[in-house]
Write a protein that holds these residues in place. Structure first.
Motif, PDB file in Angstrom:
ATOM      1  N   GLY A  16       0.838  -1.325  -0.087  1.00 53.01           N
ATOM      2  CA  GLY A  16       0.067   0.186   0.162  1.00 53.01           C
ATOM      3  C   GLY A  16       0.856   1.289  -0.015  1.00 53.01           C
ATOM      4  N   MET A  17       0.318   2.438   0.564  1.00 55.47           N
ATOM      5  CA  MET A  17       1.011   3.546   0.269  1.00 55.47           C
ATOM      6  C   MET A  17       2.370   3.365   1.149  1.00 55.47           C
ATOM      7  SD  MET A  17      -1.531   6.179  -0.129  1.00 55.47           S
ATOM      8  CE  MET A  17      -1.671   7.585   1.292  1.00 55.47           C
ATOM      9  N   GLY A  19       4.154   0.498   2.269  1.00 52.93           N
ATOM     10  CA  GLY A  19       4.994  -0.708   1.986  1.00 52.93           C
ATOM     11  C   GLY A  19       5.801  -0.273   0.608  1.00 52.93           C
ATOM     12  N   ALA A  38      -1.666  -8.014  -1.419  1.00 50.06           N
ATOM     13  CA  ALA A  38      -2.870  -8.638  -1.494  1.00 50.06           C
ATOM     14  C   ALA A  38      -3.788  -8.618  -2.569  1.00 50.06           C
ATOM     15  CB  ALA A  38      -3.524  -8.896  -0.170  1.00 50.06           C
ATOM     16  N   GLN A  46      -8.653  -1.894  -3.880  1.00 51.95           N
ATOM     17  CA  GLN A  46      -7.391  -1.678  -3.395  1.00 51.95           C
ATOM     18  C   GLN A  46      -7.579  -0.678  -2.170  1.00 51.95           C
ATOM     19  OE1 GLN A  46      -4.598  -0.240  -2.391  1.00 51.95           O
ATOM     20  NE2 GLN A  46      -3.473  -1.947  -2.514  1.00 51.95           N
ATOM     21  N   SER A  48      -5.712   0.917  -0.365  1.00 48.77           N
ATOM     22  CA  SER A  48      -4.852   2.329   0.266  1.00 48.77           C
ATOM     23  C   SER A  48      -4.760   3.241  -1.240  1.00 48.77           C
ATOM     24  CB  SER A  48      -3.341   1.478   0.209  1.00 48.77           C
ATOM     25  OG  SER A  48      -2.522   2.211   1.217  1.00 48.77           O
ATOM     26  N   GLY A 135      -0.874 -11.472  -3.941  1.00 56.60           N
ATOM     27  CA  GLY A 135      -0.414 -12.591  -2.911  1.00 56.60           C
ATOM     28  C   GLY A 135      -0.261 -11.959  -1.611  1.00 56.60           C
ATOM     29  N   ASP A 170       1.242  -4.051   6.565  1.00 60.32           N
ATOM     30  CA  ASP A 170      -0.261  -4.631   6.080  1.00 60.32           C
ATOM     31  C   ASP A 170      -1.292  -3.874   6.761  1.00 60.32           C
ATOM     32  OD1 ASP A 170       1.027  -5.823   8.294  1.00 60.32           O
ATOM     33  OD2 ASP A 170      -0.197  -7.698   7.679  1.00 60.32           O
ATOM     34  N   ALA A 193     -15.803   7.909   8.840  1.00 56.83           N
ATOM     35  CA  ALA A 193     -15.446   9.318   8.061  1.00 56.83           C
ATOM     36  C   ALA A 193     -16.120   9.096   6.625  1.00 56.83           C
ATOM     37  CB  ALA A 193     -13.939   9.296   7.704  1.00 56.83           C
ATOM     38  N   VAL A 231     -13.328  15.455   4.083  1.00 54.76           N
ATOM     39  CA  VAL A 231     -13.516  14.357   5.153  1.00 54.76           C
ATOM     40  C   VAL A 231     -14.366  14.767   6.271  1.00 54.76           C
ATOM     41  CG1 VAL A 231     -11.901  12.817   6.631  1.00 54.76           C
ATOM     42  CG2 VAL A 231     -11.091  13.899   4.607  1.00 54.76           C
ATOM     43  N   ASN A 294       0.552   1.916   9.370  1.00 59.71           N
ATOM     44  CA  ASN A 294      -0.457   1.819  10.147  1.00 59.71           C
ATOM     45  C   ASN A 294      -0.612   0.401  10.776  1.00 59.71           C
ATOM     46  OD1 ASN A 294      -1.900   4.235   9.274  1.00 59.71           O
ATOM     47  ND2 ASN A 294      -3.780   3.071   8.798  1.00 59.71           N
ATOM     48  N   PRO A 301      -7.938  10.490  11.139  1.00 60.04           N
ATOM     49  CA  PRO A 301      -7.495  11.561  10.234  1.00 60.04           C
ATOM     50  C   PRO A 301      -7.760  13.041  10.501  1.00 60.04           C
ATOM     51  CG  PRO A 301      -9.676  10.474   9.269  1.00 60.04           C
ATOM     52  CD  PRO A 301      -9.125   9.998  10.604  1.00 60.04           C
ATOM     53  N   ALA A 304      -4.680  14.842   9.524  1.00 65.73           N
ATOM     54  CA  ALA A 304      -4.069  14.459   8.331  1.00 65.73           C
ATOM     55  C   ALA A 304      -2.557  14.060   8.535  1.00 65.73           C
ATOM     56  CB  ALA A 304      -4.162  15.529   7.547  1.00 65.73           C
ATOM     57  N   PHE A 307      -0.612   8.929   7.196  1.00 68.98           N
ATOM     58  CA  PHE A 307       0.596   8.645   6.116  1.00 68.98           C
ATOM     59  C   PHE A 307       1.837   9.356   6.449  1.00 68.98           C
ATOM     60  CE2 PHE A 307       2.091   9.300   1.775  1.00 68.98           C
ATOM     61  CZ  PHE A 307       2.562   7.995   1.582  1.00 68.98           C
ATOM     62  N   ASN A 308       1.944  10.458   6.847  1.00 69.21           N
ATOM     63  CA  ASN A 308       3.128  11.310   7.142  1.00 69.21           C
ATOM     64  C   ASN A 308       3.993  10.765   8.135  1.00 69.21           C
ATOM     65  OD1 ASN A 308       2.373  13.466   5.259  1.00 69.21           O
ATOM     66  ND2 ASN A 308       0.813  14.113   6.695  1.00 69.21           N
TER      67      ASN A 308
HETATM   68  C1  LIG Z   1     -10.421   9.048   5.733  1.00 73.91           C
HETATM   69  C2  LIG Z   1      -8.892   9.010   5.606  1.00 73.91           C
HETATM   70  C3  LIG Z   1      -8.155  10.438   5.272  1.00 73.91           C
HETATM   71  C4  LIG Z   1      -6.920  10.448   5.659  1.00 73.91           C
HETATM   72  N1  LIG Z   1      -6.210  11.523   5.138  1.00 73.91           N
HETATM   73  C5  LIG Z   1      -5.013  11.485   5.397  1.00 73.91           C
HETATM   74  C6  LIG Z   1      -4.237  12.545   5.229  1.00 73.91           C
HETATM   75  O1  LIG Z   1      -4.500  13.775   4.762  1.00 73.91           O
HETATM   76  N2  LIG Z   1      -2.739  12.753   5.422  1.00 73.91           N
HETATM   77  C7  LIG Z   1      -2.095  11.763   6.159  1.00 73.91           C
HETATM   78  O2  LIG Z   1      -0.936  11.652   6.530  1.00 73.91           O
HETATM   79  N3  LIG Z   1      -2.862  10.399   6.373  1.00 73.91           N
HETATM   80  C8  LIG Z   1      -4.338  10.326   6.013  1.00 73.91           C
HETATM   81  N4  LIG Z   1      -4.781   9.179   6.392  1.00 73.91           N
HETATM   82  C9  LIG Z   1      -4.066   8.173   6.948  1.00 73.91           C
HETATM   83  C10 LIG Z   1      -3.598   7.111   6.001  1.00 73.91           C
HETATM   84  O3  LIG Z   1      -4.319   6.915   4.799  1.00 73.91           O
HETATM   85  C11 LIG Z   1      -3.012   5.889   6.280  1.00 73.91           C
HETATM   86  O4  LIG Z   1      -2.102   6.293   7.420  1.00 73.91           O
HETATM   87  C12 LIG Z   1      -1.996   5.320   5.262  1.00 73.91           C
HETATM   88  O5  LIG Z   1      -3.268   4.473   4.154  1.00 73.91           O
HETATM   89  C13 LIG Z   1      -1.363   4.052   5.979  1.00 73.91           C
HETATM   90  O6  LIG Z   1      -0.857   3.252   4.927  1.00 73.91           O
HETATM   91  P1  LIG Z   1      -0.286   1.832   5.189  1.00 73.91           P
HETATM   92  O7  LIG Z   1       0.220   1.309   3.743  1.00 73.91           O
HETATM   93  O8  LIG Z   1       0.457   1.579   6.323  1.00 73.91           O
HETATM   94  O9  LIG Z   1      -1.698   0.687   5.505  1.00 73.91           O
HETATM   95  P2  LIG Z   1      -2.792   0.681   4.257  1.00 73.91           P
HETATM   96  O10 LIG Z   1      -3.207   1.766   3.266  1.00 73.91           O
HETATM   97  O11 LIG Z   1      -3.913  -0.186   5.264  1.00 73.91           O
HETATM   98  O12 LIG Z   1      -2.228  -0.536   3.247  1.00 73.91           O
HETATM   99  C14 LIG Z   1      -2.035  -1.779   3.691  1.00 73.91           C
HETATM  100  C15 LIG Z   1      -1.867  -2.626   2.463  1.00 73.91           C
HETATM  101  O13 LIG Z   1      -1.429  -4.015   2.776  1.00 73.91           O
HETATM  102  C16 LIG Z   1      -2.114  -4.867   2.034  1.00 73.91           C
HETATM  103  N5  LIG Z   1      -2.332  -6.143   2.624  1.00 73.91           N
HETATM  104  C17 LIG Z   1      -3.086  -6.264   4.083  1.00 73.91           C
HETATM  105  N6  LIG Z   1      -3.044  -7.619   4.436  1.00 73.91           N
HETATM  106  C18 LIG Z   1      -2.066  -8.174   3.655  1.00 73.91           C
HETATM  107  C19 LIG Z   1      -1.398  -9.534   3.666  1.00 73.91           C
HETATM  108  N7  LIG Z   1      -1.694 -10.473   4.698  1.00 73.91           N
HETATM  109  N8  LIG Z   1      -0.500  -9.892   2.709  1.00 73.91           N
HETATM  110  C20 LIG Z   1      -0.037  -8.755   1.813  1.00 73.91           C
HETATM  111  N9  LIG Z   1      -0.653  -7.635   1.655  1.00 73.91           N
HETATM  112  C21 LIG Z   1      -1.562  -7.402   2.629  1.00 73.91           C
HETATM  113  C22 LIG Z   1      -3.456  -4.239   1.737  1.00 73.91           C
HETATM  114  O14 LIG Z   1      -4.197  -4.839   0.641  1.00 73.91           O
HETATM  115  C23 LIG Z   1      -2.897  -2.824   1.493  1.00 73.91           C
HETATM  116  O15 LIG Z   1      -2.583  -2.497   0.212  1.00 73.91           O
HETATM  117  C24 LIG Z   1      -6.306   9.171   6.175  1.00 73.91           C
HETATM  118  C25 LIG Z   1      -6.997   8.040   6.614  1.00 73.91           C
HETATM  119  C26 LIG Z   1      -8.337   7.990   6.224  1.00 73.91           C
HETATM  120  C27 LIG Z   1      -9.223   6.735   6.715  1.00 73.91           C
END
Ligand SMILES: Cc1cc2nc3c(=O)[nH]c(=O)nc-3n(C[C@H](O)[C@H](O)[C@H](O)COP(=O)(O)OP(=O)(O)OC[C@H]3O[C@@H](n4cnc5c(N)ncnc54)[C@H](O)[C@@H]3O)c2cc1C
Length: 414
Positions: A16-17, A19, A38, A46, A48, A135, A170, A193, A231, A294, A301, A304, A307-308
């Motif tokens: 996702g964002m 990884g 996955a 998707q 993320s 996968g 993940d 949200a 949001v 995450n 959020p 915001a 992700f940062n």
């Molecule tokens: C409404 C909303 C608004 C937001 N706005 C902001 C913002 O403005 N600024 C900011 O900084 N943050 C914001 N965020 C937070 C941000 O979206 C998250 O922090 C970010 O998406 C986290 O990314 P991640 O890759 O850690 O997790 P995720 O985005 O959850 O990605 C996890 C990935 O892992 C994959 N996965 C899961 N399980 C498995 C497995 N067993 N095997 C293989 N792959 C797997 C999933 O398919 C996914 O692609 C917001 C969140 C929300 C809900």
């Protein structure tokens, strides 16, 4: 195939964002890296890279610049030059301005799907990076010298990989975190949200708005084509109710809550909902596995920051691995306990602070009690009147506070 061909320096669970950003940040180190994701690329499910908009902080923008990706992201991002914060029906409001903070922009807003395009395309340019998608990481065996990762692929196929370091990226419901025995706490905010975008009568002109209302906070962010992304955090029943409304009726509800600072709303796009919770892993490391993004911390959020904050995990982990390589001057063991402890130690304070700030904002502005409302209006006044408070807050929100890793300072890894 020999066993060697299935061995990687680093396996990243979750593309996702976060990884994907880690895989790209590590590129200059010439390590053998695999990303296991996955959900297939381009799949609307998707989770993320979806239709949400993300506000990137200054440190995130610098980081993408140092990784050579900013030019591509900037094309479809919108600078935020001011943030207007207000409390509906009360006198307190505040304003953070880029010029006052001595920066060109406080942050940049980009649509996740667009960011995903840039990051996923860039992965194909990285030598030594393998993408296994779709996968799913279904099993993990942490051994003293390596990790065995079980992958489930379509049509019931499965295979094992080995690696020196497994990175769990993940997401908030991380299965990998559970598989390696790290517990996590979860506080449900009992809010959903509601997100989407619309066309305001007056173009947002690089202004972002955070408006606290009785039913929950509304963030309005400037995006491309003079549109605004919203949001709107609401109790579940109210969120269900507004999701069922026609576009016209929905815009009227949102307009009533937000007001007319940007004139009349029109042309609302597709709406979707996200449950909001605070999740925190009890630790960041188990043997040769480390948590980032995450999987380590899921935030509301409202500020915001999720992700940062996760990108700063990426920057710190890459920094620790790069440092170890410089010191050993040869091949490194990316899962070495010293590297992982250094990462965990470095990230502890920043993660705790951001959890406290976002959770504090949700609770302070989520309360309808008169004394709390009076206090927060005083707080907003103090925020404006006490010298330095606003700048300090702005530095935290821009991701510029504390000891920053190289990439977060805009310095390339190598
Ligand atoms: C409404 C909303 C608004 C937001 N706005 C902001 C913002 O403005 N600024 C900011 O900084 N943050 C914001 N965020 C937070 C941000 O979206 C998250 O922090 C970010 O998406 C986290 O990314 P991640 O890759 O850690 O997790 P995720 O985005 O959850 O990605 C996890 C990935 O892992 C994959 N996965 C899961 N399980 C498995 C497995 N067993 N095997 C293989 N792959 C797997 C999933 O398919 C996914 O692609 C917001 C969140 C929300 C809900």
């Amino acid at each position: 195939m020999s066993g060697q061909e299935h061995h990687y320096d680093i396996v990243i669970a979750g593309g996702g964002m976060i990884g994907t950003s880690l895989a790209l940040a590590l590129a200059p180190l010439n390590l053998r890296v695999a990303v296991i994701e996955a959900v297939a690329r381009g799949d609307r499910q998707q989770p993320s890279f979806d239709d949400r908009s993300t506000a990137l902080s200054r440190s995130s923008q610098r980081m993408f610049e140092a990784m050579g990706l900013w030019q591509a992201i900037a094309k479809s991002s919108t600078p935020v030059r001011s943030i207007h914060i207000s409390d509906r029906g009360y006198f307190g409001f505040s304003h953070i301005d880029a010029r006052e903070q001595g920066v060109e922009a406080l942050g940049y807003v980009v649509i996740n799907r667009t960011l995903g395009e840039v990051l996923q395309n860039a992965q194909f340019e990285v030598e030594g990076l393998e993408l296994i998608c779709p996968g799913k990481v279904g099993a993990v065996d942490l051994q003293p010298q390596l990790v065995v990762v079980g992958i489930e692929e379509p049509e019931g196929r499965s295979r094992n990989l080995t690696c020196n370091l497994l990175v769990a990226a993940d997401g908030a419901d991380s299965a990998v975190r559970e598989m390696v025995g790290i517990s996590a706490s979860r506080v449900d905010y009992e809010q959903l949200a509601v997100v989407g975008n619309l066309k305001p009568e007056q173009p947002p002109m690089n202004r972002a708005f955070e408006r606290f209302t009785d039913s929950g906070p509304i963030a309005l962010l400037p995006v491309t084509d003079d549109r605004a992304a919203f949001v709107w955090s609401l109790p579940p029943a109210k969120a269900d109710e507004v999701m069922r409304l026609s576009d016209e009726a929905f815009m009227k509800e949102l307009q009533d809550a937000f007001g007319f600072r940007l004139g009349n709303f029109s042309r609302v796009g597709r709406r979707s909902t996200y449950p909001l919770a605070l999740s925190k892993a009890s630790r960041l490391v188990a043997g040769r596995c480390v948590l980032i993004g995450n999987a380590a911390h899921g935030l509301h959020p409202v500020a915001a920051q999720g992700f940062n904050l996760g990108l700063r995990d990426v920057a710190a982990l890459s920094d620790c691995i790069a440092d170890a390589r410089t010191q050993s001057n040869a091949t490194i063991d990316a899962g070495d306990a010293e590297i992982l402890e250094k990462y965990a130690e470095w990230r502890r304070a920043d993660q705790r602070k951001l959890v406290r700030i976002t959770d504090g904002i949700v609770r302070l502005f989520g309360s309808a009690s008169a004394p709390v409302r009076a206090l927060r209006n005083l707080g907003m006044l103090g925020f404006d009147l006490v010298p330095g408070v606003r700048s300090l807050f702005a530095r935290h929100m821009m991701g510029l506070a504390g000891r920053l890793p190289r990439l977060s300072r805009g310095v390339p890894l190598e």
